[in-house]
Design a protein around this motif. Structure first.
Motif, mmCIF file in Angstrom:
data_model
loop_
_atom_site.group_PDB
_atom_site.id
_atom_site.type_symbol
_atom_site.label_atom_id
_atom_site.label_comp_id
_atom_site.label_asym_id
_atom_site.label_seq_id
_atom_site.Cartn_x
_atom_site.Cartn_y
_atom_site.Cartn_z
ATOM 1 N N MET A 53 0.829 -1.201 0.000
ATOM 2 C CA MET A 53 0.000 0.000 0.000
ATOM 3 C C MET A 53 0.867 1.257 0.000
ATOM 4 O O MET A 53 0.566 2.237 -0.686
ATOM 5 N N ASP A 54 1.950 1.218 0.770
ATOM 6 C CA ASP A 54 2.871 2.363 0.762
ATOM 7 C C ASP A 54 3.473 2.558 -0.620
ATOM 8 O O ASP A 54 3.655 3.695 -1.074
ATOM 9 N N GLY A 55 3.787 1.431 -1.295
ATOM 10 C CA GLY A 55 4.317 1.547 -2.654
ATOM 11 C C GLY A 55 3.301 2.149 -3.604
ATOM 12 O O GLY A 55 3.638 3.000 -4.433
ATOM 13 N N LEU A 56 2.034 1.726 -3.486
ATOM 14 C CA LEU A 56 0.985 2.289 -4.344
ATOM 15 C C LEU A 56 0.771 3.763 -4.036
ATOM 16 O O LEU A 56 0.641 4.592 -4.945
ATOM 17 N N ASP A 57 0.731 4.110 -2.739
ATOM 18 C CA ASP A 57 0.555 5.504 -2.347
ATOM 19 C C ASP A 57 1.696 6.364 -2.873
ATOM 20 O O ASP A 57 1.473 7.468 -3.381
ATOM 21 N N ALA A 58 2.925 5.832 -2.795
ATOM 22 C CA ALA A 58 4.083 6.591 -3.287
ATOM 23 C C ALA A 58 4.006 6.801 -4.791
ATOM 24 O O ALA A 58 4.349 7.879 -5.296
ATOM 25 N N GLU A 59 3.555 5.779 -5.538
ATOM 26 C CA GLU A 59 3.461 5.916 -6.993
ATOM 27 C C GLU A 59 2.422 6.966 -7.376
ATOM 28 O O GLU A 59 2.631 7.766 -8.291
ATOM 29 N N VAL A 60 1.275 6.957 -6.674
ATOM 30 C CA VAL A 60 0.226 7.949 -6.973
ATOM 31 C C VAL A 60 0.735 9.356 -6.683
ATOM 32 O O VAL A 60 0.558 10.285 -7.481
ATOM 33 N N ARG A 61 1.388 9.516 -5.544
ATOM 34 C CA ARG A 61 1.893 10.851 -5.202
ATOM 35 C C ARG A 61 3.025 11.265 -6.140
ATOM 36 O O ARG A 61 3.167 12.449 -6.463
ATOM 37 N N ARG A 62 3.846 10.281 -6.568
ATOM 38 C CA ARG A 62 4.934 10.598 -7.499
ATOM 39 C C ARG A 62 4.395 11.093 -8.839
ATOM 40 O O ARG A 62 5.058 11.851 -9.544
ATOM 41 N N TYR A 195 1.217 3.623 -13.737
ATOM 42 C CA TYR A 195 1.861 3.598 -12.439
ATOM 43 C C TYR A 195 1.299 2.449 -11.595
ATOM 44 O O TYR A 195 2.038 1.732 -10.921
ATOM 45 N N VAL A 196 -0.028 2.284 -11.625
ATOM 46 C CA VAL A 196 -0.667 1.217 -10.858
ATOM 47 C C VAL A 196 -0.211 -0.150 -11.362
ATOM 48 O O VAL A 196 0.018 -1.082 -10.587
ATOM 49 N N GLU A 197 -0.067 -0.283 -12.675
ATOM 50 C CA GLU A 197 0.370 -1.548 -13.244
ATOM 51 C C GLU A 197 1.788 -1.884 -12.793
ATOM 52 O O GLU A 197 2.119 -3.048 -12.568
ATOM 53 N N ASP A 198 2.615 -0.872 -12.642
ATOM 54 C CA ASP A 198 3.986 -1.107 -12.170
ATOM 55 C C ASP A 198 3.973 -1.673 -10.762
ATOM 56 O O ASP A 198 4.707 -2.616 -10.448
ATOM 57 N N VAL A 199 3.125 -1.122 -9.876
ATOM 58 C CA VAL A 199 3.023 -1.649 -8.514
ATOM 59 C C VAL A 199 2.485 -3.078 -8.534
ATOM 60 O O VAL A 199 2.960 -3.953 -7.811
ATOM 61 N N SER A 200 1.484 -3.340 -9.378
ATOM 62 C CA SER A 200 0.894 -4.675 -9.461
ATOM 63 C C SER A 200 1.927 -5.705 -9.901
ATOM 64 O O SER A 200 2.006 -6.806 -9.338
ATOM 65 N N ASP A 201 2.714 -5.358 -10.909
ATOM 66 C CA ASP A 201 3.734 -6.296 -11.391
ATOM 67 C C ASP A 201 4.836 -6.486 -10.359
ATOM 68 O O ASP A 201 5.361 -7.598 -10.192
ATOM 69 N N ARG A 202 5.184 -5.404 -9.674
ATOM 70 C CA ARG A 202 6.296 -5.473 -8.733
ATOM 71 C C ARG A 202 5.974 -6.383 -7.548
ATOM 72 O O ARG A 202 6.811 -7.140 -7.082
ATOM 73 N N TYR A 203 4.727 -6.320 -7.057
ATOM 74 C CA TYR A 203 4.365 -7.085 -5.872
ATOM 75 C C TYR A 203 3.459 -8.275 -6.179
ATOM 76 O O TYR A 203 3.002 -8.954 -5.258
ATOM 77 N N ASP A 204 3.176 -8.529 -7.452
ATOM 78 C CA ASP A 204 2.329 -9.650 -7.856
ATOM 79 C C ASP A 204 0.951 -9.555 -7.200
ATOM 80 O O ASP A 204 0.471 -10.500 -6.565
ATOM 81 N N VAL A 205 0.318 -8.397 -7.325
ATOM 82 C CA VAL A 205 -1.020 -8.159 -6.800
ATOM 83 C C VAL A 205 -1.835 -7.452 -7.878
ATOM 84 O O VAL A 205 -1.337 -7.168 -8.970
ATOM 85 N N THR A 206 -3.094 -7.184 -7.562
ATOM 86 C CA THR A 206 -3.920 -6.322 -8.413
ATOM 87 C C THR A 206 -4.167 -5.030 -7.645
ATOM 88 O O THR A 206 -4.860 -5.032 -6.631
ATOM 89 N N ALA A 207 -3.569 -3.960 -8.099
ATOM 90 C CA ALA A 207 -3.735 -2.650 -7.459
ATOM 91 C C ALA A 207 -4.606 -1.774 -8.343
ATOM 92 O O ALA A 207 -4.498 -1.827 -9.573
ATOM 93 N N PHE A 208 -5.488 -0.985 -7.734
ATOM 94 C CA PHE A 208 -6.307 -0.064 -8.512
ATOM 95 C C PHE A 208 -6.689 1.133 -7.656
ATOM 96 O O PHE A 208 -6.511 1.129 -6.424
ATOM 97 N N VAL A 209 -7.192 2.177 -8.324
ATOM 98 C CA VAL A 209 -7.496 3.457 -7.678
ATOM 99 C C VAL A 209 -8.939 3.829 -7.974
ATOM 100 O O VAL A 209 -9.370 3.799 -9.132
ATOM 101 N N LEU A 210 -9.672 4.196 -6.906
ATOM 102 C CA LEU A 210 -11.054 4.641 -7.030
ATOM 103 C C LEU A 210 -11.145 6.090 -6.589
ATOM 104 O O LEU A 210 -10.302 6.580 -5.827
ATOM 105 N N THR A 211 -12.170 6.774 -7.062
ATOM 106 C CA THR A 211 -12.527 8.058 -6.488
ATOM 107 C C THR A 211 -13.780 7.824 -5.668
ATOM 108 O O THR A 211 -14.781 7.309 -6.176
ATOM 109 N N GLY A 212 -13.699 8.178 -4.387
ATOM 110 C CA GLY A 212 -14.735 7.723 -3.477
ATOM 111 C C GLY A 212 -14.590 6.220 -3.298
ATOM 112 O O GLY A 212 -13.496 5.682 -3.203
ATOM 113 N N ARG A 213 -15.728 5.506 -3.285
ATOM 114 C CA ARG A 213 -15.679 4.053 -3.142
ATOM 115 C C ARG A 213 -16.318 3.328 -4.321
ATOM 116 O O ARG A 213 -16.270 2.092 -4.377
ATOM 117 N N ASP A 214 -16.894 4.074 -5.254
ATOM 118 C CA ASP A 214 -17.666 3.381 -6.285
ATOM 119 C C ASP A 214 -17.333 3.810 -7.711
ATOM 120 O O ASP A 214 -17.971 3.356 -8.655
#
Length: 597
Positions: A53-62, A195-214
């Motif tokens: 999560m810190d990696g994803l947060d850092a990528e979004v802020r970067r 950027y999200v795809e880079d985090v997903s590949d790096r940690y072997d997860v599915t990362a994504f970004v929402l605005t709000g929750r829906d």
């Protein structure tokens, strides 16, 4: 060195210590670890989730924070009168420079106080005047700016022209208390998805970004986003073509306990026939609604971690017995070649790779020592090879400085950018070998000149390079040294140019963040900040000027103000297109400059 009294042989001390450590620490640690296995295991899973999560947060802020920083700098430039937004040519050059400094921005616009807007696009390089009837949001943006809302991330929306979600940032520009207009920039969801795809590949997860929750902004492999007629909101989660994204709030099975601060939440949900663990947290400040960062992975991936405590306990007991019984024999074998290892490591630390050998270990019958000897030899060869990429002069300076000298800090430096004008058509008309030979010839001339003037080559930029003065060791005369180097380059480079492109050199002095920058395991000793950007833009502003000169040099007043007895002729050829005062230094004026600082 005087030996301490009652010293013990390493061949005696080492095996005895190993046996005692096994008995005193290993077995109690295994028993305690087994007792607390469930809590520790879950803690490790949560720690991994926090890391991702810190990696994803850092990528979004970067991606997004530099947009705000660049726009704040742009506002200052306009507010101080350095750029006149009423001058279309000057505004056009300024906008192109802003896009060059923020590659994540797909387009930028200038909103006038009457609500009209002129915008520029990166991909098409087009410039468009938007009619007022197509801009329903600009009048409200102007009204908000007049009411004191000077900067804002607006709500993400879907662009019908781009088939993408747009994150829109606006900042008001005032001068003497009067609103001049607003700068508006857009970042695409596709850019954030990369950027999200880079985090997903790096940690072997599915990362994504929402605005709000829906509402979905970005996820790996996301395709074009088609706008629904009459609606500009981003697509809903349940409409995503990625089942992991679409299933986040469906079939909720179990809520997970997370950190005590409550910043991150989690739950388990079933997607088709697979259970997924979702962790998510909100990030405010990038729109009216907070962003929701989500990291998902199949629950099956954690099965091995849940069983790890039993496996670790069994392996630990076996290894403890083996270690205790073999400690004395192993310790004696390990201790003998230590002297040779110490000498080899000492040679490597001194960058003396020729003497970094372990001949006694190479002849040893112990496989580990023989392997260590090979690894030391391989490492020495690798470091010797790497030293051709990282100059030994810089390495020695860093090694000679105090231990924390490479910690990032703000320093006063001078930055040089050197680039070839028209390199692309030049390279296209020649073979790769000819092009590479031309570059090697020029860099073979430029590199020693820069280092001879105490400069550090930070990086090669394809057909150019970036160098700096003032770090890692302090250089009170860094501006003078950089100018001496630049003048020397104008003398020695022309004979090496042949029929190749001419050279542009830009200099700027100022404060910059200098030190080790990167992430764990991969850092560069480099510098960053507006000073670097200003030097690059000064070099770019030389395009097409003084076409008769094979090497053209430009410097900002931040450099020239540091030079004693500056001839007045230097100030008669200012450069355009730079936010700070900068000057072209033609050949006839260079002969008059004698930098001493």
């Amino acid at each position: 060195m005087k030996m301490p009294r009652r010293s013990l042989r390493l061949s005696t001390l080492l095996p005895l210590s190993l046996a005692l450590l096994v008995i005193v620490t290993a077995i109690p640690t295994i028993l305690v670890g087994y007792t607390l296995s469930s809590r520790v295991t879950y803690g490790l899973l949560l720690q991994r989730a926090e890391t991702v999560m810190d990696g994803l947060d850092a990528e979004v802020r970067r991606l997004l924070d530099p947009v705000q920083d660049q726009m704040a700098q742009a506002r200052r430039v306009v507010a101080e009168g350095i750029v006149n937004p009423m001058d279309e040519a000057e505004l056009r050059t300024f906008m192109h420079g802003l896009m060059a400094g923020t590659p994540q921005v797909f387009g930028i616009g200038w909103i006038r106080t009457d609500g009209t807007m002129r915008r520029w696009e990166r991909v098409s390089l087009g410039e468009f005047e938007e009619p007022l009837e197509r801009l329903p949001f600009t009048r409200q943006a102007v009204a908000d700016a007049r009411a004191g809302q000077t900067s804002v991330w607006a709500a993400p929306f879907v662009s019908q022209a781009l088939d993408d979600v747009i994150l829109n940032y606006r900042i008001a520009v005032e001068r003497d208390g009067q609103l001049l207009g607003l700068l508006g920039v857009g970042v695409t969801g596709a850019g954030l998805s990369s950027y999200v795809e880079d985090v997903s590949d790096r940690y072997d997860v599915t990362a994504f970004v929402l605005t709000g929750r829906d509402r979905v902004i970005a996820y790996p492999g996301r395709g074009p986003v088609r706008a629904i007629p009459g609606e500009t909101d981003p697509p809903r989660v349940e409409d995503s073509d990625d089942p992991v994204v679409a299933g986040i709030w469906r079939n909720w099975e179990e809520t997970l306990e997370t950190d005590e601060a409550g910043a991150m939440s989690g739950h388990v949900a079933r997607v088709d026939d697979t259970y997924y663990v979702y962790f998510y947290q909100e990030v405010a400040g990038y729109g009216p609604d907070p962003m929701t960062l989500v990291v998902a992975s199949p629950a099956a991936d954690t099965a091995s971690a849940r069983n790890a405590s039993n496996i670790a306990a069994a392996i630990g007991l076996v290894l403890a017995g083996l270690a205790a019984s073999a400690a004395w024999w192993l310790g004696r074998k390990v201790a003998r070649p230590v002297g040779a290892l110490d000498a080899a490591l000492g040679s490597m630390s001194a960058l003396d790779f020729a003497n970094a050998r372990l001949d006694p270990m190479e002849r040893s019958r112990i496989r580990e020592w023989h392997s260590i000897a090979e690894r030391v030899a391989d490492t020495s060869a690798t470091l010797e090879k790497l030293s051709t990429y990282v100059p030994r002069a810089l390495t020695r300076r860093l090694l000679d400085l105090p231990g924390r000298a490479a910690k990032p800090e703000e320093r006063d430096v001078t930055v040089m950018f050197l680039d070839m004008e028209g390199f692309t058509p030049f390279a296209a008309a020649r073979s790769a070998e000819e092009t590479a030979q031309h570059l090697a010839t020029l860099f073979a001339v430029a590199g020693p000149v820069i280092e001879a003037h105490d400069g550090v080559i930070d990086k090669y930029t394809g057909d150019g390079l970036m160098a700096f003065w003032g770090a890692p060791a302090a250089q009170p005369d860094h501006a003078a040294q950089s100018l001496r180097a630049a003048i020397a380059l104008t003398r020695c480079l022309p004979p090496a140019l042949g029929d190749g492109p001419r050279i542009r050199i830009g200099l700027h002095s100022g404060r910059a963040l200098v030190g080790d920058i990167g992430f764990e395991g991969r850092v560069d000793y480099t510098l960053t900040g507006d000073t670097v950007n200003m030097a690059q833009r000064t070099e770019a502003a030389l395009r097409g000027l003084a076409p008769e000169d094979p090497v053209v040099l430009g410097a900002t007043m931040a450099v020239l103000d540091r030079i004693d007895d500056l001839p007045p002729e230097v100030r008669e050829q200012p450069l355009e297109g730079t936010p700070l005062p900068a000057y072209l230094l033609p050949c006839d004026v260079l002969d008059m400059i004698s930098p001493r600082n």
